[in-house]
Design an enzyme around this catalytic site. Structure first.
Site, PDB file in Angstrom:
ATOM      1  N   CYS A 119     -13.784  18.258  -7.268  1.00 17.37           N
ATOM      2  CA  CYS A 119     -14.127  16.916  -6.794  1.00 17.37           C
ATOM      3  C   CYS A 119     -13.222  16.468  -5.646  1.00 17.37           C
ATOM      4  CB  CYS A 119     -14.041  15.919  -7.940  1.00 17.37           C
ATOM      5  SG  CYS A 119     -15.003  16.403  -9.371  1.00 17.37           S
ATOM      6  N   HIS A 259     -12.899   8.892  -5.580  1.00 17.34           N
ATOM      7  CA  HIS A 259     -13.893   9.807  -6.146  1.00 17.34           C
ATOM      8  C   HIS A 259     -14.654   9.076  -7.247  1.00 17.34           C
ATOM      9  CE1 HIS A 259     -15.854  13.015  -8.132  1.00 17.34           C
ATOM     10  NE2 HIS A 259     -15.019  13.074  -9.157  1.00 17.34           N
ATOM     11  N   ASN A 289     -21.585  11.588 -11.200  1.00 18.62           N
ATOM     12  CA  ASN A 289     -20.503  12.319 -10.527  1.00 18.62           C
ATOM     13  C   ASN A 289     -21.098  13.506  -9.764  1.00 18.62           C
ATOM     14  OD1 ASN A 289     -18.309  13.874  -9.829  1.00 18.62           O
ATOM     15  ND2 ASN A 289     -17.344  13.840 -11.847  1.00 18.62           N
TER      16      ASN A 289
HETATM   17  N1  ACO Z   1     -23.406   9.955 -26.113  1.00 22.33           N
HETATM   18  C1  ACO Z   1     -22.981   9.501 -27.284  1.00 22.33           C
HETATM   19  N2  ACO Z   1     -21.831   9.917 -27.854  1.00 22.33           N
HETATM   20  C2  ACO Z   1     -21.098  10.819 -27.163  1.00 22.33           C
HETATM   21  C3  ACO Z   1     -21.495  11.329 -25.916  1.00 22.33           C
HETATM   22  C4  ACO Z   1     -22.708  10.865 -25.389  1.00 22.33           C
HETATM   23  N3  ACO Z   1     -23.178  11.263 -24.210  1.00 22.33           N
HETATM   24  N4  ACO Z   1     -20.566  12.205 -25.491  1.00 22.33           N
HETATM   25  C5  ACO Z   1     -19.603  12.238 -26.409  1.00 22.33           C
HETATM   26  N5  ACO Z   1     -19.924  11.412 -27.429  1.00 22.33           N
HETATM   27  C6  ACO Z   1     -19.187  11.140 -28.649  1.00 22.33           C
HETATM   28  C7  ACO Z   1     -18.246  12.252 -29.035  1.00 22.33           C
HETATM   29  O1  ACO Z   1     -18.917  13.279 -29.726  1.00 22.33           O
HETATM   30  C8  ACO Z   1     -17.256  11.529 -29.891  1.00 22.33           C
HETATM   31  O2  ACO Z   1     -17.820  11.386 -31.173  1.00 22.33           O
HETATM   32  P1  ACO Z   1     -16.885  11.506 -32.494  1.00 22.33           P
HETATM   33  O3  ACO Z   1     -15.881  10.391 -32.338  1.00 22.33           O
HETATM   34  O4  ACO Z   1     -17.867  11.321 -33.587  1.00 22.33           O
HETATM   35  O5  ACO Z   1     -16.269  12.849 -32.401  1.00 22.33           O
HETATM   36  C9  ACO Z   1     -17.180  10.144 -29.282  1.00 22.33           C
HETATM   37  O6  ACO Z   1     -18.345  10.028 -28.439  1.00 22.33           O
HETATM   38  C10 ACO Z   1     -15.953   9.935 -28.419  1.00 22.33           C
HETATM   39  O7  ACO Z   1     -15.810  11.101 -27.578  1.00 22.33           O
HETATM   40  P2  ACO Z   1     -14.676  11.188 -26.479  1.00 22.33           P
HETATM   41  O8  ACO Z   1     -14.848  12.458 -25.716  1.00 22.33           O
HETATM   42  O9  ACO Z   1     -13.365  10.937 -27.131  1.00 22.33           O
HETATM   43  O10 ACO Z   1     -15.080   9.925 -25.599  1.00 22.33           O
HETATM   44  P3  ACO Z   1     -14.321   9.303 -24.381  1.00 22.33           P
HETATM   45  O11 ACO Z   1     -14.153   7.866 -24.608  1.00 22.33           O
HETATM   46  O12 ACO Z   1     -13.128  10.122 -24.001  1.00 22.33           O
HETATM   47  O13 ACO Z   1     -15.399   9.458 -23.233  1.00 22.33           O
HETATM   48  C11 ACO Z   1     -15.855  10.881 -21.357  1.00 22.33           C
HETATM   49  C12 ACO Z   1     -15.862  10.729 -22.867  1.00 22.33           C
HETATM   50  C13 ACO Z   1     -16.809   9.865 -20.764  1.00 22.33           C
HETATM   51  C14 ACO Z   1     -16.319  12.281 -21.015  1.00 22.33           C
HETATM   52  C15 ACO Z   1     -14.430  10.630 -20.840  1.00 22.33           C
HETATM   53  O14 ACO Z   1     -13.499  11.404 -21.547  1.00 22.33           O
HETATM   54  C16 ACO Z   1     -14.320  10.928 -19.398  1.00 22.33           C
HETATM   55  O15 ACO Z   1     -14.888  10.255 -18.562  1.00 22.33           O
HETATM   56  N6  ACO Z   1     -13.537  11.953 -19.004  1.00 22.33           N
HETATM   57  C17 ACO Z   1     -13.414  12.358 -17.653  1.00 22.33           C
HETATM   58  C18 ACO Z   1     -14.411  13.425 -17.435  1.00 22.33           C
HETATM   59  C19 ACO Z   1     -14.872  13.512 -16.023  1.00 22.33           C
HETATM   60  O16 ACO Z   1     -15.143  12.556 -15.345  1.00 22.33           O
HETATM   61  N7  ACO Z   1     -15.026  14.751 -15.568  1.00 22.33           N
HETATM   62  C20 ACO Z   1     -15.607  14.994 -14.320  1.00 22.33           C
HETATM   63  C21 ACO Z   1     -14.936  16.063 -13.578  1.00 22.33           C
HETATM   64  S1  ACO Z   1     -13.313  15.648 -13.103  1.00 22.33           S
HETATM   65  C22 ACO Z   1     -13.475  14.349 -12.210  1.00 22.33           C
HETATM   66  O17 ACO Z   1     -14.452  14.186 -11.539  1.00 22.33           O
HETATM   67  C23 ACO Z   1     -12.405  13.386 -12.196  1.00 22.33           C
END
Ligand code: ACO
Length: 332
Positions: A119, A259, A289
């Site tokens: 990214c 980003h 993204n």
């Molecule tokens: N819908 C519903 N529930 C979901 C989903 C979904 N799409 N995805 C995950 N969950 C659930 C999980 O299974 C988990 O359930 P559990 O508690 O029963 O185990 C719960 O939601 C919480 O999951 P987390 O992964 O802890 O959720 P978090 O609040 O961290 O959000 C997310 C997840 C949005 C992916 C976040 O961690 C994030 O944005 N990370 C950065 C990732 C990113 O942007 N990557 C892109 C590449 S790098 C960059 O561009 C910067």
């Protein structure tokens, strides 16, 4: 105040984007995986994203964005000395997507190569392009960010498939007269953390095999929470270092263009850097993204909305797989 020092003189002549027509909403995703519109909006800010058709590839959008940017700049595409495409989803392992882009545009001649920095790729590419201009290697360069992320997603994995989209953005830049350009940049990487966000198979570590396909190794593997934590910390530090090197304060920045991965990452970054929401550009709700393409797309949209004028001070920052990070302060 001492006169401002433009470290790397360059002028952004024009910008352009190219996006697939097909819009995939959160409601569409509800039909594919166990998710909800509310969860996606609350955790990411994303409302919809664009998805490429089967007959398009990354160079389709890179070529479209470059053509649009050249038109916007009022220059001919054959006046470019170099084409740099930042991407993590190349058309092929080799040759580069930049070369496939030349083929799509029927435009042989200019130097063409890819930058692989996730990214952060477009900011890395901008830094390289600025140095090519300063060194006199090139006078006019097309700097493109392009991705077809939908091809490397596991459409059964709700934790990744809801986050990404497809498309491209481009800018045409040329040597400046000293009144515009980069005041300062900061970039870095931490390859020791490579496995927190990667596509395991398809390269020399794990060539494609029946087993690698069956094990879903050709898709994005990500430790979401770890990525989130590093994303905010790295973008904040990088932006602060770039602003310090430029000798500017947060109040001097007309618009922060980060980003676009996640609205929470963006607001946490702006808050910690000291740039309020009204001076931080957000378009992740429209596109999701698109990795290396998000910053040139955001820049183009911000210009189109009249949020940037000639002479404004902009800050860019990004973070991505690698891990990689970068920030730049630019007098537009
Ligand atoms: N819908 C519903 N529930 C979901 C989903 C979904 N799409 N995805 C995950 N969950 C659930 C999980 O299974 C988990 O359930 P559990 O508690 O029963 O185990 C719960 O939601 C919480 O999951 P987390 O992964 O802890 O959720 P978090 O609040 O961290 O959000 C997310 C997840 C949005 C992916 C976040 O961690 C994030 O944005 N990370 C950065 C990732 C990113 O942007 N990557 C892109 C590449 S790098 C960059 O561009 C910067």
């Amino acid at each position: 105040m001492p006169p401002e020092k433009i470290q790397k003189s360059l002028k952004i002549l024009g910008t352009g984007t190219s996006l697939p027509e097909r819009v995939m909403t959160n409601a569409d995703l509800e039909a594919l995986v166990d998710t909800t519109d509310t969860w996606i909006r609350d955790r990411t800010g994303i409302e919809e994203r664009r998805i490429a058709p089967d007959d398009a590839s990354t160079s389709t959008y890179a070529a479209g964005a470059l053509r649009a940017a050249a038109e916007n700049a009022g220059v001919a595409l054959d006046s470019l000395d170099a084409i740099i495409v930042a991407t993590s989803t190349p058309d092929t392992v080799f040759p580069s997507t930049a070369c496939w882009t030349q083929r799509a545009l029927k435009l042989p001649g200019a130097a063409a190569f890819d930058v692989s920095a996730g990214c952060t790729g477009w900011l890395y590419a901008l830094e390289i392009a600025a140095n090519l201009l300063i060194g006199g290697t090139a006078k006019r360069i097309g700097v493109v960010g392009a991705e077809v992320m939908s091809r490397v997603l596991d459409w059964e994995d709700r934790s990744t498939c809801v986050l990404f989209g497809d498309g491209a953005g481009a800018a045409i830049i040329e040597s400046g007269d000293g009144s515009q350009g980069l005041l300062a940049s900061n970039w870095g990487a931490d390859g020791t953390l490579a496995p927190i966000l990667y596509q395991p198979a398809g390269g020399t570590q794990m060539p494609a095999s029946e087993e690698s396909v069956a094990d879903k190794k050709h898709v994005v593997h990500m430790e979401g929470r770890t990525v989130f934590r590093h994303a905010v910390a790295c973008m904040v530090r990088s932006t602060q270092e770039a602003m310090a090197a430029a000798g500017v304060e947060p109040d001097d920045i007309k618009l922060l263009i980060p980003h676009q991965a996640n609205a929470r990452i963006i607001s946490a970054t702006g808050e910690r850097v000291g740039i309020p929401a009204e001076r931080t550009y957000v378009c992740v709700q429209r596109y999701g993204n698109i990795s290396a393409a998000t910053i040139p797309i955001a820049l183009h949209d911000a210009l189109g909305e009249g949020r940037i004028e000639r002479g404004d001070l902009l800050a860019f920052t990004a973070f991505g797989t690698g891990l990689t990070w970068a920030a730049s302060v630019l007098r537009y």
